[in-house]
Design a protein around this motif. Structure first.
Motif, short mmCIF file in Angstrom:
data_model
loop_
_atom_site.label_atom_id
_atom_site.label_comp_id
_atom_site.label_asym_id
_atom_site.label_seq_id
_atom_site.Cartn_x
_atom_site.Cartn_y
_atom_site.Cartn_z
N PHE A 1 0.95 18.61 -3.76
CA PHE A 1 0.45 18.91 -2.42
C PHE A 1 1.14 18.07 -1.34
CE2 PHE A 1 -2.96 20.06 -5.39
CZ PHE A 1 -3.12 21.40 -5.04
N ASN A 2 2.30 17.50 -1.69
CA ASN A 2 3.17 16.81 -0.71
C ASN A 2 2.47 15.67 0.02
OD1 ASN A 2 5.36 18.68 -1.20
ND2 ASN A 2 4.21 20.16 0.01
N LEU A 3 1.86 14.76 -0.72
CA LEU A 3 1.08 13.69 -0.11
C LEU A 3 1.75 12.32 -0.18
CD1 LEU A 3 -2.43 14.63 -1.62
CD2 LEU A 3 -1.35 15.51 0.46
N THR A 4 2.89 12.20 -0.81
CA THR A 4 3.47 10.88 -1.04
C THR A 4 3.87 10.15 0.24
OG1 THR A 4 5.62 11.94 -1.43
CG2 THR A 4 4.29 11.41 -3.37
N ASP A 5 4.18 10.89 1.28
CA ASP A 5 4.58 10.24 2.55
C ASP A 5 3.39 9.66 3.32
OD1 ASP A 5 7.21 10.83 2.07
OD2 ASP A 5 7.24 12.63 3.32
N ASP A 6 2.19 10.05 2.94
CA ASP A 6 1.01 9.65 3.71
C ASP A 6 0.07 8.73 2.94
OD1 ASP A 6 1.39 11.23 6.22
OD2 ASP A 6 1.40 12.89 4.80
N LEU A 7 0.52 8.20 1.81
CA LEU A 7 -0.30 7.28 1.02
C LEU A 7 0.50 6.04 0.67
CD1 LEU A 7 -2.01 9.91 -1.29
CD2 LEU A 7 -3.14 8.58 0.49
N LYS A 8 -0.19 4.91 0.49
CA LYS A 8 0.50 3.65 0.24
C LYS A 8 -0.01 2.92 -1.01
CE LYS A 8 1.32 2.81 5.18
NZ LYS A 8 1.05 1.88 6.33
N PHE A 9 -1.27 3.18 -1.40
CA PHE A 9 -1.87 2.41 -2.47
C PHE A 9 -2.63 3.31 -3.45
CE2 PHE A 9 -1.98 -0.02 1.52
CZ PHE A 9 -1.17 -1.10 1.18
N GLY A 10 -2.66 2.87 -4.70
CA GLY A 10 -3.43 3.57 -5.72
C GLY A 10 -4.19 2.58 -6.58
N MET A 11 -5.44 2.90 -6.92
CA MET A 11 -6.25 2.04 -7.79
C MET A 11 -6.64 2.82 -9.04
SD MET A 11 -10.09 0.50 -7.37
CE MET A 11 -10.74 2.04 -8.03
N THR A 12 -6.40 2.23 -10.21
CA THR A 12 -6.69 2.90 -11.47
C THR A 12 -7.77 2.15 -12.25
OG1 THR A 12 -5.00 1.64 -12.71
CG2 THR A 12 -4.29 3.67 -11.61
N VAL A 13 -8.42 2.87 -13.16
CA VAL A 13 -9.31 2.25 -14.14
C VAL A 13 -9.03 2.89 -15.49
CG1 VAL A 13 -11.10 1.90 -12.38
CG2 VAL A 13 -11.24 3.88 -13.89
N PRO A 14 -9.30 2.20 -16.60
CA PRO A 14 -9.05 2.78 -17.92
C PRO A 14 -9.83 4.08 -18.13
CG PRO A 14 -9.47 0.43 -18.09
CD PRO A 14 -9.80 0.82 -16.67
N GLY A 15 -9.14 5.12 -18.55
CA GLY A 15 -9.82 6.40 -18.77
C GLY A 15 -10.07 7.20 -17.52
N LYS B 1 8.23 10.05 -8.86
CA LYS B 1 8.34 10.30 -7.42
C LYS B 1 7.41 9.38 -6.63
CE LYS B 1 9.79 15.10 -7.99
NZ LYS B 1 9.51 16.53 -7.71
N ILE B 2 6.26 9.05 -7.21
CA ILE B 2 5.35 8.12 -6.55
C ILE B 2 5.99 6.74 -6.45
CG2 ILE B 2 3.15 6.89 -6.84
CD1 ILE B 2 2.05 9.54 -8.06
N SER B 3 6.67 6.35 -7.50
CA SER B 3 7.36 5.06 -7.49
C SER B 3 8.49 5.06 -6.46
CB SER B 3 7.92 4.76 -8.89
OG SER B 3 8.64 3.55 -8.90
N GLU B 4 9.24 6.15 -6.42
CA GLU B 4 10.33 6.26 -5.45
C GLU B 4 9.80 6.20 -4.00
OE1 GLU B 4 12.27 9.90 -6.37
OE2 GLU B 4 13.01 9.22 -8.33
N ALA B 5 8.60 6.69 -3.78
CA ALA B 5 8.00 6.68 -2.44
C ALA B 5 7.47 5.31 -2.06
CB ALA B 5 6.88 7.71 -2.37
N GLY B 6 7.48 4.37 -3.01
CA GLY B 6 7.03 3.01 -2.71
C GLY B 6 5.53 2.82 -2.72
N ILE B 7 4.79 3.77 -3.28
CA ILE B 7 3.33 3.63 -3.36
C ILE B 7 2.99 2.59 -4.42
CG2 ILE B 7 1.17 4.83 -3.89
CD1 ILE B 7 2.51 7.40 -2.88
N GLN B 8 2.15 1.63 -4.05
CA GLN B 8 1.79 0.53 -4.94
C GLN B 8 0.54 0.90 -5.74
OE1 GLN B 8 1.62 -3.23 -2.77
NE2 GLN B 8 3.02 -2.40 -1.23
#
Length: 344
Positions: free
Chosen positions: A221-235, A288-295
């Motif tokens: 959905f072409n969102l990589t330019d408008d996001l900077k951070f991601g938070m994950t949890v196991p599962g 692609k997320i890594s290339e966009a610099g999203i942490q």
């Protein structure tokens, strides 16, 4: 003259019989129309729905075919009722898009800590929801052909990395409804429901600060330019549960032989097919997320414990609710996590 008339009658009778024989296979064929609301090039459409449609034609020797529409016949939340009411023969969609409680037992697949692999998670969801939790009853008016989930859900933001509840508080976060809407509210976010295709416009215009989405969705959905951070949890912080259904009356028009053939490529087999498509799409998106610099970072232990506490509250409430119908939600959740290898 009499002989000529008799000959003409014989000739016409033979021609009529020949036409009938020629026409019989055409009348025996069934074309099913699938309304598809994801973008036509979405990996689930290309690598799951299209492949399943091809398999339907193959296993029925061409007697049953599926035509996937390039444009949907209605909005995404309407798709279950569209199949039930015969607006379309086949539809797919999210249980959480339907705002009433008809799919209460489906929520088993929406909780946190469900699974990191879309294949095993989808197969476990199919086996448990369609088995002891009797999913077909909640999909009344349709033939239930498939159930699945995506890869682990992630919290994405363009404001700051989520390390505490205070980092989440006040952010406007898109949710797909269901459990994750409740969880994000508990974590302090202002939640806004919207279907997947609506997100790009709202995010790019600053209407929302972030989204709960998969890895794949950021590229689909072409969102990589408008996001900077991601938070994950196991599962996964959450998941969404999906259905694939056919209008009940249309299913009844198909011969028992072809019904059995279609069932053989649906259910758990379809869960593997669509789960593989999700996994492959997530893997491609991560690059692609890594290339966009999203942490991307895992939730710190303290925040993870708070999420677990909130999750337990909603799991218990759900288990208590379905216990009224004679279902053991706690056992079903335990079996689901045992199948996906997630400890909670």
């Amino acid at each position: 003259m009499i002989h000529l008339k008799n000959a003409l009658r014989v000739s016409l009778a033979g021609a009529t019989a020949a036409i009938a024989l020629t026409a019989a296979p055409a009348f025996a064929e069934t074309e099913l129309v699938m309304s598809s609301w994801l973008p036509p090039r979405h990996p689930i459409v290309v690598n799951a729905m299209t492949h399943w449609a091809e398999q339907v034609e193959e296993v029925t020797d061409g007697r049953v075919t599926v035509r996937i529409l390039a444009r949907p016949l209605g909005e995404p939340p309407a798709h279950f009722d569209m199949a039930k009411d015969g607006v379309a023969d086949i539809t797919y969609g999210l249980h959480s898009f339907t705002t009433d409680d008809r799919f209460t037992r489906s929520r088993i697949g929406q909780f946190s800590f469900i699974g990191d692999d879309a294949v095993t998670s989808s197969q476990a969801f199919w086996n448990i929801y369609s088995g002891p939790l009797e999913a077909q009853q909640e999909h009344e008016g349709t033939k239930l052909l498939g159930l699945f989930v995506h890869g682990p859900g992630v919290l994405w933001s363009n404001q700051r990395q989520a390390e505490t509840k205070d980092d989440i508080a006040g952010q406007k976060i898109r949710v797909p409804g269901g459990y994750i809407a409740d969880l994000m509210s508990d974590l302090g976010a202002e939640t806004l429901f919207m279907s997947s295709p609506e997100v790009y416009e709202k995010l790019s215009r600053g209407v929302i600060d972030g989204v709960t989405f998969t890895y794949e969705a950021l590229t689909a959905f072409n969102l990589t330019d408008d996001l900077k951070f991601g938070m994950t949890v196991p599962g996964g912080l959450y998941n969404t549960t999906w259905f694939l259904v056919m209008n009940e009356a249309k299913w009844g028009e198909i011969s028992p032989e072809d019904q059995a053939a279609i069932e053989g490529i649906s259910g758990e087999a379809f869960a593997e097919l669509v789960g593989t498509a999700w996994n492959d799409a997530d893997a491609a998106a991560m690059d692609k997320i890594s290339e966009a610099g999203i942490q991307i970072a895992p939730a710190p232990d303290a925040l993870l414990e708070e999420i677990k506490t909130d999750a337990e509250k909603y799991e218990k409430a759900w288990a208590d609710a379905i216990a009224e119908g004679g279902y053991d939600g706690a056992a079903a959740l335990s079996d689901l996590r045992a199948a996906t290898g997630v400890s909670f």
